[in-house]
Design an enzyme around this catalytic site. Structure first.
Site, short mmCIF file in Angstrom:
data_model
loop_
_atom_site.label_atom_id
_atom_site.label_comp_id
_atom_site.label_asym_id
_atom_site.label_seq_id
_atom_site.Cartn_x
_atom_site.Cartn_y
_atom_site.Cartn_z
N SER A 123 0.85 -1.18 0.00
CA SER A 123 0.00 0.00 0.00
C SER A 123 0.89 1.23 0.00
O SER A 123 2.05 1.17 0.46
CB SER A 123 -0.88 0.00 1.25
OG SER A 123 -1.51 1.25 1.44
N TYR A 181 -1.76 0.00 10.64
CA TYR A 181 -1.85 -0.67 9.33
C TYR A 181 -0.64 -0.32 8.47
O TYR A 181 -0.04 -1.19 7.84
CB TYR A 181 -3.14 -0.23 8.64
CG TYR A 181 -3.28 -0.72 7.22
CD1 TYR A 181 -3.67 -2.02 6.95
CD2 TYR A 181 -3.04 0.14 6.14
CE1 TYR A 181 -3.81 -2.47 5.63
CE2 TYR A 181 -3.17 -0.29 4.83
CZ TYR A 181 -3.56 -1.60 4.58
OH TYR A 181 -3.69 -2.04 3.29
#
Length: 242
Positions: free
Chosen positions: A142, A155
């Site tokens: 990501s 995260y």
């Protein structure tokens, strides 16, 4: 021609499902999993369903990982391992946007087990098969792994950790090639969960990202961190080369 085998975690929805569909349609045999057995069962509706082995379960569970390894061993080899399954965080109340200062040890353990621990252990289990085929380890990363977004810290840190272990596996095992790939924003349930009540219809569908991943696999650049968008999508006529 020998059928190639891929293992894709989290293949019941989103990008994982789209990649399962694309590879099985190309003639690959795909082993995949998902925590939602009913949703995983819908893979039987795909055109290449006869080339899909779907195993319900949680990749953080040791017994489930053993079942995945057994399915790969039954195929006799592994050409591609894709770490797609992941967790945003314990989603209840405001925990999805919890600041680092408010993060609990339980939050850390949950996210780290799913996004770093499970991929690390599963790769180790399957490494002999992957190395024997001079295969590819692909981890879905990501932009959050390299950017700093308030409320996304846990995260983000886990994705940075996933990038690191993925590329360290390549450094320690020259027989394999490893990629940490940022797919970009997508219109998935996971993304919607992070933005409840918001309209995310402007995000591209995961199916639009898959041709870029196939182009990456086809071009086989050196191990590293890449953006899917950096690889022009393959034409349908060229995808069989992957």
């Amino acid at each position: 021609m020998t059928t190639k085998t891929a293992l894709i975690t989290g293949g019941s929805a989103g990008l994982g499902r789209a990649l399962v569909a694309a590879l099985s349609d190309q003639g690959w045999h795909v082993v995949t999993d998902g925590r939602d057995a009913a949703r995983l069962d819908r893979l039987r509706d795909l055109p290449g369903a006869d080339r899909i082995t779907a195993i319900p379960g949680d990749v953080t569970d040791a017994g489930h990982r053993d079942a995945l390894r057994a399915a790969v061993d039954e195929r006799g080899g592994l050409d591609l391992l894709v770490h797609n399954a992941s967790a945003l965080g314990p989603i209840s109340g405001d925990t999805r946007h919890r600041l680092l200062a408010d993060t609990t040890p339980e939050d850390l353990q949950y996210v780290w087990r799913h996004n770093v621990g499970a991929p690390l252990v599963l790769t180790s289990l399957l490494l002999p098969r992957l190395a024997a085929s001079r295969g590819v380890l692909l981890s879905i990363s990501s932009d959050a792994a390299v950017e700093h977004y308030a409320g996304w810290g846990l995260y983000s840190a886990s994705k940075a950790g996933l990038d690191h272990i993925t590329l360290t596996f390549a450094a320690e095992n020259p027989e394999i090639t490893a990629y940490a790939v940022d797919p970009g924003d997508m219109r998935t349930q996971m993304h919607q969960d992070w933005f409840p009540g918001e309209d995310i219809s402007d995000r591209p569908l995961p199916e639009t990202v898959v041709p870029h991943l196939l182009a990456l696999l086809s071009s086989r650049p050196p191990s590293g961190r890449y953006r899917a968008a950096d690889f022009p999508a393959l034409r349908a006529a060229d995808r069989a080369v992957v």
